[in-house]
Structures are given as structure tokens and as C-alpha cells.
Design a protein around this motif. Structure first.
Motif, mmCIF file in Angstrom:
data_model
loop_
_atom_site.group_PDB
_atom_site.id
_atom_site.type_symbol
_atom_site.label_atom_id
_atom_site.label_comp_id
_atom_site.label_asym_id
_atom_site.label_seq_id
_atom_site.Cartn_x
_atom_site.Cartn_y
_atom_site.Cartn_z
ATOM 1 N N LEU A 113 0.830 -1.200 0.000
ATOM 2 C CA LEU A 113 0.000 0.000 0.000
ATOM 3 C C LEU A 113 0.868 1.255 0.000
ATOM 4 N N TYR A 114 0.514 2.207 -0.870
ATOM 5 C CA TYR A 114 1.209 3.487 -0.945
ATOM 6 C C TYR A 114 0.206 4.610 -0.648
ATOM 7 N N THR A 115 0.607 5.552 0.163
ATOM 8 C CA THR A 115 -0.232 6.718 0.418
ATOM 9 C C THR A 115 -0.011 7.764 -0.674
ATOM 10 N N HIS A 116 -0.727 8.874 -0.568
ATOM 11 C CA HIS A 116 -0.636 9.934 -1.571
ATOM 12 C C HIS A 116 0.805 10.441 -1.680
ATOM 13 N N GLU A 117 1.244 10.630 -2.910
ATOM 14 C CA GLU A 117 2.600 11.053 -3.243
ATOM 15 C C GLU A 117 3.639 10.038 -2.760
ATOM 16 N N ASN A 118 3.171 8.828 -2.484
ATOM 17 C CA ASN A 118 4.056 7.711 -2.106
ATOM 18 C C ASN A 118 4.901 8.031 -0.876
ATOM 19 N N LYS A 119 4.332 8.846 0.028
ATOM 20 C CA LYS A 119 5.107 9.234 1.203
ATOM 21 C C LYS A 119 5.280 8.079 2.180
ATOM 22 N N TRP A 120 4.265 7.231 2.287
ATOM 23 C CA TRP A 120 4.329 6.070 3.175
ATOM 24 C C TRP A 120 4.111 4.799 2.362
ATOM 25 N N PHE A 121 4.788 3.737 2.769
ATOM 26 C CA PHE A 121 4.717 2.450 2.084
ATOM 27 C C PHE A 121 4.501 1.377 3.140
ATOM 28 N N PHE A 122 3.391 0.636 3.018
ATOM 29 C CA PHE A 122 3.064 -0.442 3.954
ATOM 30 C C PHE A 122 3.126 -1.765 3.194
ATOM 31 N N LEU A 123 4.014 -2.625 3.599
ATOM 32 C CA LEU A 123 4.232 -3.893 2.903
ATOM 33 C C LEU A 123 4.150 -5.019 3.920
ATOM 34 N N GLY A 124 3.247 -5.968 3.715
ATOM 35 C CA GLY A 124 3.110 -7.013 4.722
ATOM 36 C C GLY A 124 2.324 -8.207 4.243
ATOM 37 N N ARG A 125 2.261 -9.203 5.134
ATOM 38 C CA ARG A 125 1.497 -10.406 4.833
ATOM 39 C C ARG A 125 1.050 -11.054 6.137
ATOM 40 N N ILE A 126 -0.040 -11.795 6.040
ATOM 41 C CA ILE A 126 -0.591 -12.541 7.168
ATOM 42 C C ILE A 126 -0.871 -13.962 6.702
ATOM 43 N N ARG A 127 -0.459 -14.944 7.508
ATOM 44 C CA ARG A 127 -0.772 -16.342 7.246
ATOM 45 C C ARG A 127 -1.341 -16.958 8.525
ATOM 46 N N LEU A 128 -2.600 -17.347 8.470
ATOM 47 C CA LEU A 128 -3.248 -18.061 9.569
ATOM 48 C C LEU A 128 -3.739 -19.373 8.997
ATOM 49 N N GLN A 129 -3.193 -20.503 9.453
ATOM 50 C CA GLN A 129 -3.600 -21.757 8.842
ATOM 51 C C GLN A 129 -3.304 -22.964 9.724
ATOM 52 N N ASP A 130 -4.108 -23.979 9.523
ATOM 53 C CA ASP A 130 -3.862 -25.301 10.083
ATOM 54 C C ASP A 130 -3.728 -26.224 8.880
ATOM 55 N N PHE A 131 -2.486 -26.532 8.527
ATOM 56 C CA PHE A 131 -2.213 -27.160 7.247
ATOM 57 C C PHE A 131 -0.973 -28.032 7.374
ATOM 58 N N PRO A 132 -0.959 -29.213 6.758
ATOM 59 C CA PRO A 132 0.206 -30.097 6.887
ATOM 60 C C PRO A 132 1.419 -29.565 6.133
ATOM 61 N N LEU A 133 2.578 -29.685 6.753
ATOM 62 C CA LEU A 133 3.833 -29.268 6.147
ATOM 63 C C LEU A 133 4.751 -30.478 5.999
ATOM 64 N N ARG A 134 5.407 -30.575 4.869
ATOM 65 C CA ARG A 134 6.385 -31.645 4.676
ATOM 66 C C ARG A 134 7.719 -31.240 5.295
ATOM 67 N N TYR A 135 8.326 -32.171 5.997
ATOM 68 C CA TYR A 135 9.616 -31.906 6.623
ATOM 69 C C TYR A 135 10.648 -32.864 6.030
ATOM 70 N N TYR A 136 11.677 -32.288 5.414
ATOM 71 C CA TYR A 136 12.716 -33.076 4.746
ATOM 72 C C TYR A 136 14.000 -33.150 5.557
ATOM 73 N N GLY A 137 14.058 -32.433 6.652
ATOM 74 C CA GLY A 137 15.298 -32.340 7.407
ATOM 75 C C GLY A 137 15.975 -31.003 7.166
ATOM 76 N N ILE A 138 17.170 -30.864 7.714
ATOM 77 C CA ILE A 138 17.916 -29.603 7.646
ATOM 78 C C ILE A 138 19.222 -29.831 6.901
#
Length: 387
Positions: A113-138
Motif C-alpha cells: 500500500l502506498y499513500t498519496h505522493e508515495n510518502k508512506w509504504f506499507f508492505l506485509g502479509r498474514i498467514r493463519l492456517q492449520d495445514f500439513p507441512l512436509r519436513y525433509y530435514g535440515i
């Protein structure tokens, strides 16, 4: 936004399902449905609205994967110019929600999101989930067969608040909330294995500084510009279960080639220091960088990745100017310590895809990508380019 379709052998319908389902008559309301469908599809195909007017699209999705069974979802995208002034940068908000027949669910929400004249910039994300993840090790030498499946409730919230300090230079703060709750590891071969750090779940809250140089006007389809971000996040033991720090460098360049084509390239590095839980390590793969690899196929303290993509927007076809294409290639490596970094540990991915010009006046495309690796392939359907 539409979820990744293919690395886990899933099948999805997405936009096509939406348009077809709207067009099919049903009972006494068939005529009204048909009228609504025609109006909605026409509003997309023949976009006659003022370019400064906000635009919204929403559609259902359907997917299948062995670990989730059938998945039913809904996606939406909202784009606008602040104060309806097209000299401002295009802002975008997109979301995706889903539920599966295995009682798994999730909500994704991203924004730039950019405000007027691009003075402020809001960049983000949200993840809310109950979902299986594969684990391969490290580490970089894990096998292609995942050793376990992790079922957990995940809360991932990352937000950057940036202020323009000079022309295209932004400086600001970043907050990160990463929580893994009720983690349950299921071993694939039913044998016991060593749990990674944070394997029983953890809460980690980080605060940090961001410096961003950004000349992009349309973040969903950049035709000419630069983006460079340097971020440092600190996860102190008082606010987190683990004490560690993360340094991220993300650099992108976009250059026009001829009238319609674009050459894009990205170099990204993520480096962790301290006692980093397994879910906060540098994860390779996903729908944007190293397409074709499952997100988390490789993970370790550090990662260096790069990709290049050539976009034909649109293709020089005689019958339409709304179909495009892209070719891409990427390479990356994960490693624990810098002294153990080696070029021989890099893996490669590549592929191509088609584009459909969804919003002509705003130059926004839907992408369908097919990516290949030496371990398999992946399919991706999204609104907006990968980077």
C-alpha cells in the motif's frame, strides 16, 4: 492470489471454474445467474472503467492433494491508486481462504500500500492456517523423500512501515510474529527421528529496521524499475522462545526489451544467527522463488538464491493482445556456516508459463507457470508476476 497447485500432485481449477460455474444455468434463477455472469465476465474482459477507479475481483478455487484431500477456497484482489491519482503507485490487497475435507483451513492476506505522493509504504502479509507441512530435514543434502509431516496451527504476521526520506528511498520499522502451535510430527516410515529445534512449537516475535529503494510503479507487473531491500530483525529471548537474529537482502531489477518484453532478475539472501527454530530457518522453494521446489524442501541457517525471467507481455499474436508468456530459471543453495558454503551445493529450477491480461488498463496479468527440477515439477496459478 491463488494457491500453488502442483508440487504435491494437486489439481486446481481456479478462475476457469469460476467463469464456467457462473455461466451454467441452475433452476429458476438461471436467467439472473446468466445475466450476472455475463456482466461480471464482461467487466473483466472489456474493462471500460476509469483507470483511476479502484478495481476488485473475486472467485472460488478448487484443488486436490493427497495430504489435504479436496480443498475449497476463495480468492480476491483489490487494486487502487491513493486519492485516485494515477501518478501515485498502484496499491494492491489480495487474500485467499480455504478449507479442506480433512478439516484443515487457512487464511492468507498480502498487501503493498502506498499513500498519496508515495510518502508512506506499507508492505506485509498474514498467514493463519492449520495445514500439513512436509519436513525433509535440515541442510543441503536431505533426500527427496520427506521424512515427516508436520501438522500444526501457524500464525505468521510480518509488517513493514516505511517512510519516504528521499525520492525512491524508504526507511522504516518491521515487525514479525511467527507462532507454531500444537505441532505434531508424523514420521513417514513410522520410525523415531530426532526432533529439530522448535519441533514442539514456538512463539518468536521480532523487531527490526528496513531500508528500501523502490522505483516500481506497479508491483504486480513491473516493466522498468529497481527494488532493493535490506532488513535486520532481532528476536530477543524476552519476547521469543528462542534468541536469534535474521538479515535479509532482496534485490530486483526490471528492464524493458523492445516494446512489450521485460527482462527481470532477482538476487536474495537470508542469513540467521543464533538458536534459530526449524520453522524460522531460510526456506528454499515456493511460488515466487525457486518455483518447482516445495517451500521448505531445503532449509538451513543461510540461503542464497537468484532467478532470471524473460516476459513477453503480450505475445505478438494477430487475434489478441491479451495473452503473454514467460521463461524463467533459478538457482539456490542453503548452508549452515559461511565456511561451509560451496557452489557444488546449488540446485537448479526452470520453466515457463502463460499470461492473461486480466486488467488491461492497469497492466495486470494472471500467470500460470510450470516449473521443473531434477526432483519433479510444480504448477502455479496466481494474479501478478512472481517477483
Amino acid at each position: 492470489m491463488t494457491k500453488c497447485l502442483g508440487y504435491s500432485k494437486s489439481v486446481s481449477i481456479g478462475l476457469l471454474l469460476f467463469f464456467v460455474s457462473l455461466a451454467l444455468p441452475f433452476g429458476a434463477k438461471a436467467q439472473n445467474r446468466d445475466s450476472f455472469a455475463k456482466r461480471y465476465i464482461n467487466s473483466l474482459i472489456n474493462d471500460t472503467t476509469d483507470i483511476s477507479k479502484p478495481k476488485f475481483i473475486a472467485y472460488p478455487t478448487l484443488a486436490y492433494a493427497p495430504e489435504t484431500s479436496w480443498e475449497f477456497g476463495f480468492s480476491g484482489l483489490y487494486v487502487y491508486f491513493a486519492n485516485r491519482d494515477t501518478t501515485n503507485r498502484l496499491s494492491e490487497i489480495n487474500g485467499f481462504s480455504f478449507i479442506t475435507l480433512e478439516n484443515q483451513y487457512g487464511f492468507w492476506f498480502d498487501h503493498a500500500l502506498y499513500t498519496h505522493e508515495n510518502k508512506w509504504f506499507f508492505l506485509g502479509r498474514i498467514r493463519l492456517q492449520d495445514f500439513p507441512l512436509r519436513y525433509y530435514g535440515i541442510g543441503p543434502y536431505t533426500t527427496p523423500s520427506h521424512t515427516a509431516v508436520i501438522e500444526a496451527t501457524q500464525v505468521n504476521i510480518r509488517e513493514r512501515v516505511l517512510r519516504k526520506v528521499y525520492k525512491d528511498l524508504f526507511v522504516g520499522l518491521q515487525g514479525d510474529w511467527q507462532q507454531l502451535r500444537f505441532a505434531r510430527f508424523t514420521s513417514i516410515d513410522q520410525e523415531e527421528f530426532e526432533f529439530p529445534l522448535g519441533g514442539e512449537g514456538s512463539l518468536n516475535i521480532g523487531l527490526g529496521l528496513n531500508v528500501v529503494y523502490d522505483t516500481r510503479h506497479n508491483v504486480l507487473n513491473v516493466r522498468d524499475g529497481l527494488f532493493s531491500e535490506l532488513a535486520f530483525l532481532r528476536y530477543p529471548g524476552l519476547a521469543s522462545n528462542y534468541n536469534f537474529s535474521t538479515l535479509i537482502s532482496d534485490n530486483r531489477i526490471y528492464r524493458p526489451v523492445g516494446k512489450n518484453n521485460v527482462l527481470a532478475a532477482q538476487v536474495m539472501g537470508q542469513f540467521n544467527f543464533g538458536n534459530t527454530p526449524f520453522n524460522m530457518l531460510s526456506l528454499m522453494g515456493g511460488e515466487n522463488l525457486m518455483r518447482g521446489y516445495y517451500l521448505g524442501r531445503f532449509r538451513d541457517n543461510n540461503q542464497i538464491a537468484t532467478q532470471v525471467e524473460f516476459r513477453f507481455l503480450p505475445l505478438p499474436l494477430n487475434f489478441t493482445n491479451r495473452i503473454g508468456a514467460a521463461l524463467f530459471a533459478s538457482t539456490a543453495s542453503v548452508f549452515d556456516e559461511f565456511e561451509n558454503f560451496s557452489v557444488s551445493k546449488f540446485v537448479f529450477a526452470g520453466g515457463g508459463g502463460l499470461r492473461f491480461l486480466l486488467f488491461p488498463k492497469r497492466d495486470i496479468y494472471t500467470r500460470f507457470d510450470v516449473a521443473f527440477t531434477n526432483e519433479g515439477s510444480g504448477f502455479y496459478l496466481f494474479i501478478g508476476e512472481a517477483f
